[in-house]
Design a protein around this motif. Structure first.
Motif, PDB file in Angstrom:
ATOM      1  N   MET A   1     -44.979  -4.470 -14.062  1.00  0.00           N
ATOM      2  CA  MET A   1     -44.237  -3.794 -15.133  1.00  0.00           C
ATOM      3  C   MET A   1     -44.960  -2.509 -15.529  1.00  0.00           C
ATOM      4  N   SER A   2     -44.197  -1.443 -15.712  1.00  0.00           N
ATOM      5  CA  SER A   2     -44.785  -0.206 -16.223  1.00  0.00           C
ATOM      6  C   SER A   2     -44.753  -0.238 -17.752  1.00  0.00           C
ATOM      7  N   TYR A   3     -45.783   0.316 -18.361  1.00  0.00           N
ATOM      8  CA  TYR A   3     -45.919   0.255 -19.817  1.00  0.00           C
ATOM      9  C   TYR A   3     -45.663   1.624 -20.440  1.00  0.00           C
ATOM     10  N   VAL A   4     -44.807   1.636 -21.451  1.00  0.00           N
ATOM     11  CA  VAL A   4     -44.534   2.861 -22.195  1.00  0.00           C
ATOM     12  C   VAL A   4     -45.543   3.024 -23.319  1.00  0.00           C
ATOM     13  N   VAL A   5     -45.994   1.922 -23.883  1.00  0.00           N
ATOM     14  CA  VAL A   5     -46.955   1.936 -24.978  1.00  0.00           C
ATOM     15  C   VAL A   5     -48.149   1.064 -24.599  1.00  0.00           C
ATOM     16  N   GLU A   6     -49.352   1.608 -24.799  1.00  0.00           N
ATOM     17  CA  GLU A   6     -50.569   0.825 -24.637  1.00  0.00           C
ATOM     18  C   GLU A   6     -51.533   1.180 -25.764  1.00  0.00           C
ATOM     19  N   LEU A   7     -51.830   0.199 -26.590  1.00  0.00           N
ATOM     20  CA  LEU A   7     -52.853   0.352 -27.624  1.00  0.00           C
ATOM     21  C   LEU A   7     -54.053  -0.481 -27.218  1.00  0.00           C
ATOM     22  N   GLY A  31     -43.548  -2.769 -22.419  1.00  0.00           N
ATOM     23  CA  GLY A  31     -43.025  -2.278 -21.159  1.00  0.00           C
ATOM     24  C   GLY A  31     -41.740  -1.486 -21.282  1.00  0.00           C
ATOM     25  N   THR A  32     -41.398  -0.807 -20.215  1.00  0.00           N
ATOM     26  CA  THR A  32     -40.170  -0.026 -20.138  1.00  0.00           C
ATOM     27  C   THR A  32     -38.954  -0.924 -20.343  1.00  0.00           C
ATOM     28  N   GLY A  33     -38.075  -0.530 -21.269  1.00  0.00           N
ATOM     29  CA  GLY A  33     -36.846  -1.273 -21.509  1.00  0.00           C
ATOM     30  C   GLY A  33     -36.984  -2.494 -22.389  1.00  0.00           C
ATOM     31  N   GLU A  34     -38.176  -2.772 -22.897  1.00  0.00           N
ATOM     32  CA  GLU A  34     -38.338  -3.901 -23.820  1.00  0.00           C
ATOM     33  C   GLU A  34     -37.740  -3.556 -25.184  1.00  0.00           C
ATOM     34  N   THR A  35     -37.243  -4.576 -25.881  1.00  0.00           N
ATOM     35  CA  THR A  35     -36.879  -4.446 -27.287  1.00  0.00           C
ATOM     36  C   THR A  35     -37.805  -5.359 -28.071  1.00  0.00           C
ATOM     37  N   VAL A  36     -38.522  -4.776 -29.019  1.00  0.00           N
ATOM     38  CA  VAL A  36     -39.604  -5.478 -29.704  1.00  0.00           C
ATOM     39  C   VAL A  36     -39.429  -5.350 -31.209  1.00  0.00           C
ATOM     40  N   ALA A  37     -39.555  -6.464 -31.914  1.00  0.00           N
ATOM     41  CA  ALA A  37     -39.570  -6.463 -33.373  1.00  0.00           C
ATOM     42  C   ALA A  37     -41.009  -6.634 -33.844  1.00  0.00           C
ATOM     43  N   ILE A 158     -31.687   9.601 -29.771  1.00  0.00           N
ATOM     44  CA  ILE A 158     -31.569   9.414 -28.318  1.00  0.00           C
ATOM     45  C   ILE A 158     -31.061  10.639 -27.587  1.00  0.00           C
ATOM     46  N   VAL A 159     -30.753  11.710 -28.328  1.00  0.00           N
ATOM     47  CA  VAL A 159     -30.117  12.867 -27.696  1.00  0.00           C
ATOM     48  C   VAL A 159     -30.987  13.470 -26.591  1.00  0.00           C
ATOM     49  N   GLY A 160     -32.293  13.347 -26.728  1.00  0.00           N
ATOM     50  CA  GLY A 160     -33.180  13.891 -25.709  1.00  0.00           C
ATOM     51  C   GLY A 160     -33.637  12.880 -24.675  1.00  0.00           C
ATOM     52  N   SER A 161     -32.973  11.716 -24.626  1.00  0.00           N
ATOM     53  CA  SER A 161     -33.320  10.641 -23.675  1.00  0.00           C
ATOM     54  C   SER A 161     -34.808  10.300 -23.736  1.00  0.00           C
ATOM     55  N   PRO A 162     -35.296   9.888 -24.914  1.00  0.00           N
ATOM     56  CA  PRO A 162     -36.726   9.573 -25.042  1.00  0.00           C
ATOM     57  C   PRO A 162     -37.092   8.294 -24.298  1.00  0.00           C
ATOM     58  N   SER A 163     -38.380   8.146 -24.041  1.00  0.00           N
ATOM     59  CA  SER A 163     -38.872   6.926 -23.406  1.00  0.00           C
ATOM     60  C   SER A 163     -38.895   5.757 -24.377  1.00  0.00           C
ATOM     61  N   GLY A 188     -28.695  -2.104 -26.793  1.00  0.00           N
ATOM     62  CA  GLY A 188     -28.072  -1.527 -25.610  1.00  0.00           C
ATOM     63  C   GLY A 188     -28.909  -0.467 -24.939  1.00  0.00           C
ATOM     64  N   LEU A 189     -29.843   0.127 -25.683  1.00  0.00           N
ATOM     65  CA  LEU A 189     -30.698   1.157 -25.092  1.00  0.00           C
ATOM     66  C   LEU A 189     -31.597   0.589 -24.006  1.00  0.00           C
ATOM     67  N   ALA A 190     -31.893  -0.709 -24.106  1.00  0.00           N
ATOM     68  CA  ALA A 190     -32.753  -1.333 -23.096  1.00  0.00           C
ATOM     69  C   ALA A 190     -32.131  -1.228 -21.708  1.00  0.00           C
ATOM     70  N   GLY A 191     -30.796  -1.288 -21.641  1.00  0.00           N
ATOM     71  CA  GLY A 191     -30.112  -1.154 -20.359  1.00  0.00           C
ATOM     72  C   GLY A 191     -30.222   0.233 -19.770  1.00  0.00           C
ATOM     73  N   LEU A 192     -30.627   1.191 -20.607  1.00  0.00           N
ATOM     74  CA  LEU A 192     -30.829   2.567 -20.151  1.00  0.00           C
ATOM     75  C   LEU A 192     -32.313   2.850 -19.929  1.00  0.00           C
ATOM     76  N   HIS A 193     -33.123   1.776 -19.872  1.00  0.00           N
ATOM     77  CA  HIS A 193     -34.568   1.871 -19.630  1.00  0.00           C
ATOM     78  C   HIS A 193     -35.300   2.557 -20.780  1.00  0.00           C
ATOM     79  N   THR A 194     -34.705   2.512 -21.985  1.00  0.00           N
ATOM     80  CA  THR A 194     -35.375   3.023 -23.173  1.00  0.00           C
ATOM     81  C   THR A 194     -36.023   1.852 -23.907  1.00  0.00           C
ATOM     82  N   THR A 195     -37.275   1.993 -24.245  1.00  0.00           N
ATOM     83  CA  THR A 195     -37.988   0.970 -25.003  1.00  0.00           C
ATOM     84  C   THR A 195     -37.657   1.132 -26.478  1.00  0.00           C
ATOM     85  N   VAL A 196     -37.407   0.024 -27.165  1.00  0.00           N
ATOM     86  CA  VAL A 196     -37.047   0.053 -28.585  1.00  0.00           C
ATOM     87  C   VAL A 196     -38.020  -0.819 -29.361  1.00  0.00           C
TER      88      VAL A 196
END
Length: 227
Positions: A1-7, A31-37, A158-163, A188-196
């Motif tokens: 899995m590729s990671y968008v956020v790493e702390l 990771g990319t496309g994860e939805t996290v609370a 989302i207008v700029g297609s952020p990661s 639904g953004l997860a289906g577009l490979h956007t992490t939320v």
């Protein structure tokens, strides 16, 4: 899995006269496309974590990597560029400019990227179509319901297609029907490979996300990904 956020071992302290250890040794990979609370009681460090994920605050110690870029090493201009190109924000308050149309409010999400007004408006129309507001683009914020204003705020994010999209209590000012629609859009953004990543006190909102991370006293005390 590729990671968008790493702390890595991130801590955040605030100095006197009111010293606070807001985050303590937080390590987290998303990771990319994860939805996290991100959940936890008031004072647990949720807002500080959101600000650090969004590069709005720097940690006192530790490393923050966003989409492969070490944010901890960047200057102000480079951090602004990182936010403009890779991070979208949604807040409980919609922060829409009253004197602008919804179309131009959404287009402001691209101001730091440059380009012509025509290009920004074209991208804004596409984003409004994605959130079901194509027919409301010429309206001012006061002419929209609370749910519609939050959907416009999502379009701006989302207008700029952020990661990654960071949302702070995005349903806090909405009725349950509008809140459900906003959460459906965010998921639904997860289906577009956007992490939320959503900061929330609401157990129902948290349960709608694929992963839940709980904070208490500035530390991660539970992560459903580890279950």
């Amino acid at each position: 899995m590729s990671y968008v956020v790493e702390l890595a071992a991130v801590s955040k302290s605030y100095p006197p006269p009111t010293p606070v250890e807001a985050l303590v040794d937080v390590s987290l990979r998303i990771g990319t496309g994860e939805t996290v609370a991100i959940t936890g009681p008031s004072g647990s460090g949720k807002s500080t974590l959101l600000n650090i994920l969004g590069t709005l605050e720097a940690p006192t110690s530790g490393q923050v990597t966003i989409d492969g870029i070490d944010a901890s090493s960047l200057g102000d201009d480079s951090l602004s560029a990182l936010r403009a190109n890779r991070i979208g924000f949604v807040f409980q308050q919609f922060h829409l400019l009253r004197h602008l149309s919804i179309l131009d409010n959404v287009a402001t999400g691209l101001l730091y990227r440059g380009g012509s007004t025509k290009e920004r408006r074209a991208a804004a129309r596409d984003a409004l179509d994605r959130v079901g507001l194509a027919g409301r683009s010429g309206h001012r914020p006061a002419q929209l319901s609370g749910g519609e204003q939050q959907r416009a705020a999502i379009a701006r994010a989302i207008v700029g297609s952020p990661s990654i999209v960071l949302a702070d209590e995005p349903t806090g000012n909405l009725d349950s029907v509008s809140g459900d629609l906003v959460m459906e859009l965010l998921r639904g953004l997860a289906g577009l490979h956007t992490t939320v990543v959503v900061i929330t006190h609401d157990a129902l909102v948290a349960s709608a996300m694929h992963r839940r991370v709980a904070l208490r006293d500035g530390r991660i005390v539970d992560d459903s990904a580890a279950a």
